[in-house]
Write a protein that holds these residues in place. Structure first.
Motif, mmCIF file in Angstrom:
data_model
loop_
_atom_site.group_PDB
_atom_site.id
_atom_site.type_symbol
_atom_site.label_atom_id
_atom_site.label_comp_id
_atom_site.label_asym_id
_atom_site.label_seq_id
_atom_site.Cartn_x
_atom_site.Cartn_y
_atom_site.Cartn_z
ATOM 1 N N VAL A 373 -15.808 -3.486 -5.510
ATOM 2 C CA VAL A 373 -15.348 -4.538 -6.410
ATOM 3 C C VAL A 373 -14.686 -5.665 -5.612
ATOM 4 C CG1 VAL A 373 -13.551 -5.024 -8.116
ATOM 5 C CG2 VAL A 373 -15.119 -3.123 -8.471
ATOM 6 N N ASN A 376 -13.912 -4.993 -1.859
ATOM 7 C CA ASN A 376 -12.981 -3.957 -1.413
ATOM 8 C C ASN A 376 -13.635 -2.861 -0.573
ATOM 9 O OD1 ASN A 376 -14.202 -2.334 -3.318
ATOM 10 N ND2 ASN A 376 -12.432 -2.220 -4.696
ATOM 11 N N ASP A 384 -12.461 0.719 -1.075
ATOM 12 C CA ASP A 384 -12.684 0.867 -2.522
ATOM 13 C C ASP A 384 -11.445 0.540 -3.355
ATOM 14 O OD1 ASP A 384 -14.932 1.410 -4.259
ATOM 15 O OD2 ASP A 384 -13.736 3.017 -5.100
ATOM 16 N N LEU A 385 -10.397 0.048 -2.698
ATOM 17 C CA LEU A 385 -9.162 -0.242 -3.435
ATOM 18 C C LEU A 385 -8.729 -1.705 -3.295
ATOM 19 C CD1 LEU A 385 -7.388 3.098 -2.516
ATOM 20 C CD2 LEU A 385 -7.956 2.391 -4.835
ATOM 21 N N ILE A 386 -8.460 -2.123 -2.076
ATOM 22 C CA ILE A 386 -7.932 -3.495 -1.896
ATOM 23 C C ILE A 386 -8.743 -4.238 -0.845
ATOM 24 C CG2 ILE A 386 -5.911 -4.876 -1.316
ATOM 25 C CD1 ILE A 386 -4.161 -2.538 -2.146
ATOM 26 N N PRO A 387 -9.370 -5.359 -1.233
ATOM 27 C CA PRO A 387 -10.164 -6.127 -0.276
ATOM 28 C C PRO A 387 -9.290 -6.764 0.792
ATOM 29 C CG PRO A 387 -10.331 -7.058 -2.510
ATOM 30 C CD PRO A 387 -9.292 -5.986 -2.550
ATOM 31 N N GLN B 428 -1.798 -8.737 -3.393
ATOM 32 C CA GLN B 428 -3.140 -8.176 -3.187
ATOM 33 C C GLN B 428 -3.442 -6.995 -4.097
ATOM 34 O OE1 GLN B 428 -3.038 -7.786 1.236
ATOM 35 N NE2 GLN B 428 -5.178 -8.318 1.038
ATOM 36 N N MET B 429 -2.439 -6.133 -4.286
ATOM 37 C CA MET B 429 -2.686 -4.931 -5.080
ATOM 38 C C MET B 429 -2.911 -5.305 -6.539
ATOM 39 S SD MET B 429 -0.907 -1.320 -4.500
ATOM 40 C CE MET B 429 0.412 -1.095 -5.650
ATOM 41 N N ALA B 432 -6.322 -6.711 -6.845
ATOM 42 C CA ALA B 432 -7.318 -5.640 -6.695
ATOM 43 C C ALA B 432 -7.424 -4.831 -7.983
ATOM 44 C CB ALA B 432 -6.935 -4.735 -5.530
ATOM 45 N N ALA B 435 -9.210 -6.847 -10.600
ATOM 46 C CA ALA B 435 -10.644 -6.923 -10.278
ATOM 47 C C ALA B 435 -11.424 -5.758 -10.873
ATOM 48 C CB ALA B 435 -10.822 -6.962 -8.761
ATOM 49 N N TYR B 436 -10.731 -4.653 -11.144
ATOM 50 C CA TYR B 436 -11.391 -3.484 -11.737
ATOM 51 C C TYR B 436 -11.377 -3.538 -13.264
ATOM 52 C CZ TYR B 436 -12.302 -0.133 -7.917
ATOM 53 O OH TYR B 436 -12.830 0.541 -6.855
#
Lengths: 472, 472
Positions: A373, A376, A384-387, B428-429, B432, B435-436
């Motif tokens: 996503v 990430n 898979d969590l934070i780009p 960022q978190m 992120a 984004a999901y």
């Protein structure tokens, strides 16, 4: 105090000692002796490299540019149609402190070689080795250390120590200092520290004054660079080594510099053996899939599958709060990763061991970069969590430096000196984020107080080196 | 100072004045006059409610328990087969400060009524109104304010002010104080503040000593509760009002207490009009879908669709840093929400306006509770992003209190006094996580510095009241 002498011959003829005064003078005497001894031990022996009159002790190598001596100054003059020219000391030097003054015409480039060599067997005698850069251009690279005709930049002022940039001044005499003591190489301009290098490639060689080639550019013909007051100290140099507060670059693969050692760093891999590592799902180091050669820890090319060949490897120790540094280089389209907070008891089945992952990927050629996503799963991301931030810097053709900083719940990913990911775990937002990711079914994912460190086998050829950890 | 008199008759017969001394004495005189006047103005008039000898000025109401007078003490004695008994003052009191001492047998329950009434038209004359609770049980509710035979607990010590719990002591005389001044009702036991209430339901009434019914429980027969030194002040009471630092409960719907007003709170809704509100996608208040009645702002029952009837309403003002409080009650299976950082320029199409949402939902009956990820669509959650904690408290049959606290990027959701969500945006978190979620396509979702506040029309009947905001 009314008396003025330590001892007095009294009227009775006896000598009486004034102990107070004696005590005071004793201290003074000890101080004087101390000064005397320290002077004897620490007086610095400087030897001039240039006699101020002629080029005795020097010889010219490689090019045809001219060097003139006048008023105690050596001046090199640029010339078209010749490669770099060097005025080289006849003697060689290993450990030394070198000081000199230099002045350079605007638009020109020069440098002072040290621990340098010209060997028939190396590129037909080309002058090569450490160069104290002289660069009056807007880039202001003066004081940096360039490995002439060999590895290129070792200590690039712009990236390693931007604070040193303003040290050099155009159109005036600048004072340079180079300390080459053991593996430590440090430079200053006008008292400002510019480079701080740890390297051992050539421990000894000549010193040389460069007149840079100008090719056939007539416009630059006649540009000059001048040196004066060139002096060297080669005795007891360790005693005169200067502490600096600027970043150090350690060019010796899989080693700790004395500064790193003092600062609490440890090698996570010794560069030669499998000591301290095991397979993530076995108690020994994998029999296949991993190769140690030339100071590199290599994941072997296989099918590109996750942990399908040798499988991931993990540190035998667990780590809690730390700074982990690692250099990695990938092949085209490769996938790998460095994981932390790894619990090897989880996932005894197929696939990679469970933990937070600093993703390693060829963003341009590996399909996973487009999956996930909003980026990430790209290099540097928390997988898979934070780009990772979009402005990250990555070079697929060279070694890149990753860094993971863990202070309790606060975690950072750094890639080539840039912070690319920052997050805090063990809170509602972290758990909510994990709940959306492919780790949603692993209880309390990423919240462990400590865990193993892991290098991922994703079946693509990838190299690691300089795995270092500082526990916090 | 060597003189001892203000004026001296000198030998010459004239009177000389010592001005220094006079000045000093003048200050003393002014001080004395000041004390005199302040004494006159502020001396507290206490009137005994009980003469120490008999029950003159009191009458018995409702039950048949007995009250005895002995040694300056009134003692009420429990009796089976009778409802609550009250020893009631013949006079009525509005604003007053009441003090008394009380002692109660273990395992018994009692209370002192104030501003209370017995009216034929209300439940056939039942004694009702404010009661200073006397409770020697382990619950330790003494000092709380209970609305006898009417609304029940107004100030429950356990939830509103647990710090007041240890004030009461078993088996000994305890000293009580009640201040009922205007809408402010405050209580103390042994000098410890217990209740701090703001209410206006009954401004005047009698004072009464309760002997609680024991039904037909023979085991409790003969249990006693005693009172002595009962005194009241009814003159200039505002001057003697005591400040307290315990939480205040404001029972007057859609009002600000003087403490709230002083603390910077403002009403977000006046309880009567649509002032300060408009439709999220229109410049006026919606013509349908919303009803104002009996101090409640009601979303009307419709199809259950999102913004399909009257549509969401928003504050005309935007808010940046704030504490928002709101009381809400839902019907079975209902869905609604309170949004913040709302940008009404986004989403001019169908559906709800875009912003962060404090979810309002019947978790048991509405299907959305099972959708989303790990409960992030349940009541109190940050909708579709962060689930409210599992230990949240919610009562579908009553009004619940929501609270949203925004301090720049730090946000909290509270539900009935419990923090259920906590997060930090603009990092960022957060990005992120967004984004999901279903908000992934709204640029920079949730990161606005300020925005409108919104009440959601989701086509289910839901009531709001006590919408209050404190800007930070």
């Amino acid at each position: 105090m009314q008396c003025s002498q330590d001892c007095l011959r009294a009227k009775d003829g006896n000598i009486y000692i004034n102990y107070d005064l004696l005590k005071m003078h004793k201290q003074l005497i000890l101080l004087l002796i101390g000064c005397l001894f320290s002077g004897f031990l620490y007086a610095q022996d400087w030897v001039p490299l240039f006699n101020g009159k002629n080029l005795k002790g020097w010889k010219k190598l490689s090019g045809k540019a001219e060097y003139q001596v006048k008023d105690g100054i050596i001046t090199g003059i640029s010339k078209t149609g010749t490669p770099n020219t060097f005025l080289v000391t006849e003697k060689e030097y290993d450990d030394f402190i070198l000081e000199f003054e230099f002045k350079v015409d605007n638009g020109f480039n020069s440098g002072v070689q040290f621990r340098s060599q010209s060997l028939k067997e190396y590129n037909n005698g080309i002058v090569h080795g450490y160069q104290f850069e002289i660069d009056p251009s807007d880039k202001r690279l003066s004081g940096g250390v360039y490995d002439e005709a060999r590895r290129g930049w070792l200590y690039h002022p712009l990236t390693a120590n931007p604070d040193g940039k303003p040290a050099f001044e155009n159109e005036v005499w600048n004072k340079a200092r180079i300390e080459a003591i053991g593996n430590s190489i440090r430079t200053w301009i006008n008292g400002v520290p510019c480079s701080n290098l740890w390297d051992d490639m050539t421990p000894k060689g000549f010193i040389a004054l460069q007149v840079h080639s100008i090719g056939n550019d007539k416009a630059h013909e006649g540009k000059t660079v001048s040196w004066k007051n060139i002096r060297i100290c080669t005795t007891n140099v360790a005693q005169f080594q200067t502490d600096v507060n600027i970043p150090e670059i350690n060019c010796i693969a899989n080693s700790l510099s004395s500064a790193e050692d003092k600062d609490g760093w440890a090698l996570l891999w010794d560069g030669k053996t499998t000591d301290g590592w095991r397979g993530a799902k076995i108690n020994t180091f994998p029999a296949k899939g991993w190769v140690i050669e030339n100071g590199l820890l290599k994941v072997k090319k296989d099918s590109g599958g996750e942990s399908a060949n040798g499988g991931d490897i993990v540190t035998t120790k667990k780590y809690k709060n730390f700074i982990l540094k690692f250099d990695f280089k990938i092949t085209e389209g490769a996938n790998s990763g460095v994981k932390y907070f790894v619990n090897t008891d989880l996932n005894q089945g197929e696939g990679s061991a469970i933990g937070c992952e600093f993703q390693i990927l060829d963003d341009n050629k590996h399909p996973d970069a487009k999956l996930g996503v909003k980026g990430n799963r790209t290099v540097g991301s928390l997988y898979d969590l934070i780009p990772a931030i979009a402005s990250k810097k990555f070079n697929i053709k060279e070694f890149n430096t990753g860094m993971i900083v863990v202070k309790d719940n606060k975690v950072e990913h750094w890639l080539n000196g840039v912070k690319v990911v920052e997050y805090e775990r063990n809170n509602q937002m972290w758990n909510a984020l994990v709940a959306y990711s492919k780790f949603k079914n692993w209880d309390n994912f990423g919240n462990a107080a400590e865990g193993h460190l892991l290098l991922q086998d994703h079946g693509d050829e990838v190299w690691f080196k300089n795995l270092k950890i500082k526990e916090l």
